[in-house]
Motif scaffolding. Structure first.
Motif, PDB file in Angstrom:
ATOM      1  N   GLY A 185      75.554  34.199  78.801  1.00  0.00           N
ATOM      2  CA  GLY A 185      77.236  34.111  78.692  1.00  0.00           C
ATOM      3  C   GLY A 185      77.506  33.293  79.856  1.00  0.00           C
ATOM      4  N   ILE A 186      78.200  32.023  79.503  1.00  0.00           N
ATOM      5  CA  ILE A 186      78.509  30.968  80.401  1.00  0.00           C
ATOM      6  C   ILE A 186      79.383  31.182  81.310  1.00  0.00           C
ATOM      7  CG2 ILE A 186      79.445  28.509  80.483  1.00  0.00           C
ATOM      8  CD1 ILE A 186      78.384  28.337  77.398  1.00  0.00           C
ATOM      9  N   LYS A 187      79.346  31.116  82.670  1.00  0.00           N
ATOM     10  CA  LYS A 187      80.258  31.261  83.692  1.00  0.00           C
ATOM     11  C   LYS A 187      80.801  29.989  83.989  1.00  0.00           C
ATOM     12  CE  LYS A 187      80.021  35.490  83.461  1.00  0.00           C
ATOM     13  NZ  LYS A 187      81.015  36.376  82.820  1.00  0.00           N
ATOM     14  N   MET A 188      80.093  28.923  84.011  1.00  0.00           N
ATOM     15  CA  MET A 188      80.285  27.545  84.481  1.00  0.00           C
ATOM     16  C   MET A 188      79.818  26.447  83.498  1.00  0.00           C
ATOM     17  SD  MET A 188      79.450  28.014  88.531  1.00  0.00           S
ATOM     18  CE  MET A 188      80.354  26.288  89.052  1.00  0.00           C
ATOM     19  N   LEU A 189      80.706  25.279  83.133  1.00  0.00           N
ATOM     20  CA  LEU A 189      80.192  24.512  82.181  1.00  0.00           C
ATOM     21  C   LEU A 189      80.738  23.066  83.089  1.00  0.00           C
ATOM     22  CD1 LEU A 189      79.321  23.335  79.384  1.00  0.00           C
ATOM     23  CD2 LEU A 189      81.885  24.051  78.616  1.00  0.00           C
ATOM     24  N   THR A 190      79.659  22.257  83.055  1.00  0.00           N
ATOM     25  CA  THR A 190      79.986  20.928  83.476  1.00  0.00           C
ATOM     26  C   THR A 190      79.752  19.877  82.686  1.00  0.00           C
ATOM     27  OG1 THR A 190      79.668  21.879  85.830  1.00  0.00           O
ATOM     28  CG2 THR A 190      79.595  19.227  85.524  1.00  0.00           C
ATOM     29  N   ILE A 191      80.428  18.860  82.528  1.00  0.00           N
ATOM     30  CA  ILE A 191      80.436  17.740  81.692  1.00  0.00           C
ATOM     31  C   ILE A 191      80.448  16.326  82.484  1.00  0.00           C
ATOM     32  CG2 ILE A 191      80.812  16.227  79.618  1.00  0.00           C
ATOM     33  CD1 ILE A 191      81.980  18.869  78.407  1.00  0.00           C
ATOM     34  N   ARG A 192      79.419  15.687  82.761  1.00  0.00           N
ATOM     35  CA  ARG A 192      79.478  14.345  83.383  1.00  0.00           C
ATOM     36  C   ARG A 192      79.227  13.255  82.283  1.00  0.00           C
ATOM     37  NH1 ARG A 192      75.440  13.684  88.164  1.00  0.00           N
ATOM     38  NH2 ARG A 192      76.727  14.855  89.196  1.00  0.00           N
ATOM     39  N   GLU A 193      80.221  12.464  82.473  1.00  0.00           N
ATOM     40  CA  GLU A 193      80.106  11.189  81.807  1.00  0.00           C
ATOM     41  C   GLU A 193      80.190   9.990  82.720  1.00  0.00           C
ATOM     42  OE1 GLU A 193      81.004   9.115  77.596  1.00  0.00           O
ATOM     43  OE2 GLU A 193      82.782   9.178  78.673  1.00  0.00           O
TER      44      GLU A 193
END
Length: 368
Positions: free
Chosen positions: A146-154
C-alpha cells in the motif's frame, strides 16, 4: 483476417513522426492520410508513410473515404479546435496527444465536446506503456503493501526545437508542468488509484533558453521545479523535474514506498542521445527493496531494439497503439486512458504552474 485500420494523422512534427514509425510496425494498420502544414515536416512524413495521401487541411483529411480513426499530434494549443472540428465533420475514434488542452478557459468547451462526441476518445499517455513503468504497475501493491509515498524524478535534456518554436512559450504549451509533466501527474493518479486534493510547487527558469529570442520575445517556460501533491487516499507524491541534466544515466526514476518496502523503475532517455564513447546505453531496470528480509532485487527490463529505433519513448508508443487498435476494432469496451484522465493530468499541471506563480498551495477544488 481483420480489416486493415486506416489512420488519419493530424500533425507530423517530431512526435507525429514517431507515431508514423510505430504504426508502420503494427499488423493490420496503415496511415491513409496526413495533414502537416510545414513543408519540411510534410516531406519527412511522406518518406515515412509513402502510401499516405497528403491532405491540404484538417477538413480535407476528414473526407478520406476509408478513414477508421484519427491521431492528433499537432501543437498543444490546436487540440481543442481540432477535436471540435472532428465532432462537427467526422466523428471517428481519436487518439489525441497530451496535453489535452492548454488554457483553463477551454475546460467547458472540452466538456461539451466530450458529452456529445459519439466515438471513443483516447488521450496519448505514453509513459504508462514504457516496459519498466508497466512492470512497476504490476508489482507495486505487493512490493509496498500500500503506497504511502510516490516520487517521480525526471532529469533530462532541454526542450528540443519544434516547428515555429511554439514550445518556447507558455501560451502555446500550457507551461512546462502541463506540456511535459502531465505524463507524470497521470502516472500519479494511476499508481495511487486516487485523485489529488492539493498541490504545492516551486520552480523557475534558471538555465535554459535564457538568451534565445523569437520575434523580439524571450521564452517564458520553466526548466526545473518540485511539485508535491496530496491525494484523497492519504498518500502523497512528489515530482522533481530538471531539464538541464542530460548527463544523467537514467532519465526517469519512479519510486513507490509503503510499509512493506520500496519499488523503483529506472528509465533511460532516448538512445540517440547516449554518447557513443560510453558504450551501450543503459537498460531499464525494476528494483524491489523489501524491508524484511533486507536486500534489493534488481531486474533488467529490456526493450525490443526495433521499438527503441522507432522512437524516443522506450517502445511505449507501439504498445499504446496496439491497445488503441483494439478499441478501434471493437475488441475493448473503452479507452484505457480516458478523457477524464487527460483532463485531470492537465489540471494538476495547471495547479502546479499557478502554485509557482502565486507562491501558495493550490486546492484542486479551485481547478475543477
Amino acid at each position: 483476417m481483420s480489416k486493415t485500420i486506416n489512420y488519419g494523422v493530424i500533425g507530423c512534427g517530431m512526435m507525429g513522426q514517431e507515431h508514423l514509425c510505430n504504426i508502420a510496425l503494427l499488423e493490420g494498420a496503415e496511415v491513409a492520410v496526413i495533414f502537416e502544414p510545414d513543408t519540411d515536416m510534410a516531406a519527412k512524413a511522406q518518406a515515412k508513410a509513402p502510401g499516405a495521401r497528403m491532405a491540404t487541411s484538417v477538413a480535407d483529411l476528414l473526407t478520406e473515404p476509408e478513414l477508421d480513426c484519427v491521431l492528433i499530434a499537432s501543437p498543444n494549443y490546436l487540440h481543442v479546435e481540432q477535436l471540435e472540428q472532428m465532432a462537427a465533420e467526422r466523428a471517428v475514434p481519436v487518439l489525441v496527444e497530451k496535453p489535452l488542452f492548454t488554457d483553463p478557459a477551454d475546460v467547458a468547451r472540452l466538456d461539451r465536446f466530450f458529452d456529445n462526441y459519439p466515438a471513443p476518445v483516447w488521450v496519448a499517455m505514453e509513459y504508462r506503456y514504457m516496459p519498466p513503468i508497466a512492470a512497476l504497475l504490476e508489482s507495486v501493491e505487493a512490493a509496498t503493501g500500500g503506497i504511502k509515498m510516490l516520487t517521480i524524478r525526471e532529469h533530462r535534456f532541454p526542450f528540443l526545437e519544434k516547428v515555429g518554436d511554439w514550445n518556447r512559450f507558455n501560451r502555446y504549451t500550457g507551461g512546462t508542468f502541463v506540456e511535459k509533466c502531465c505524463h507524470f501527474f497521470d502516472l500519479m493518479r494511476l499508481v495511487l488509484g486516487a485523485d489529488p486534493v492539493r498541490v504545492m510547487a516551486s520552480g523557475g527558469q534558471d538555465a535554459n533558453h535564457l538568451v534565445e529570442e523569437y520575434e523580439g520575445e524571450r521564452p517564458d517556460i520553466f526548466d526545473n521545479g518540485y511539485v508535491i501533491v496530496d491525494f484523497a487516499c492519504g498518500a502523497r507524491a512528489m515530482l522533481e523535474l530538471c531539464m538541464f541534466a542530460e548527463g544523467s544515466r537514467y532519465q526517469e526514476e519512479v519510486s513507490a514506498v509503503g510499509p512493506n518496502g520500496k519499488i523503483e523503475a529506472l528509465v533511460p532517455g532516448p538512445g540517440r542521445f547516449w554518447p557513443e564513447h560510453l558504450g551501450a546505453p543503459p537498460v531499464p531496470q525494476l528494483i524491489e527493496s523489501p524491508r524484511d528480509p533486507k536486500g534489493p532485487v534488481v531486474r533488467d527490463i529490456p526493450v525490443d531494439p526495433e521499438l527503441l529505433e522507432a522512437g524516443d519513448h522506450n517502445g511505449s508508443t507501439f504498445y499504446q497503439h496496439q491497445k488503441f487498435l483494439e478499441l478501434v476494432r471493437g475488441e475493448r469496451d473503452g479507452p484505457e486512458v480516458s478523457f477524464n484522465d487527460g483532463k485531470m493530468a492537465v489540471l494538476m499541471g495547471m495547479a502546479a504552474q499557478r502554485s509557482i506563480k502565486e507562491g501558495r498551495v493550490v486546492e484542486m477544488a479551485e481547478m475543477l
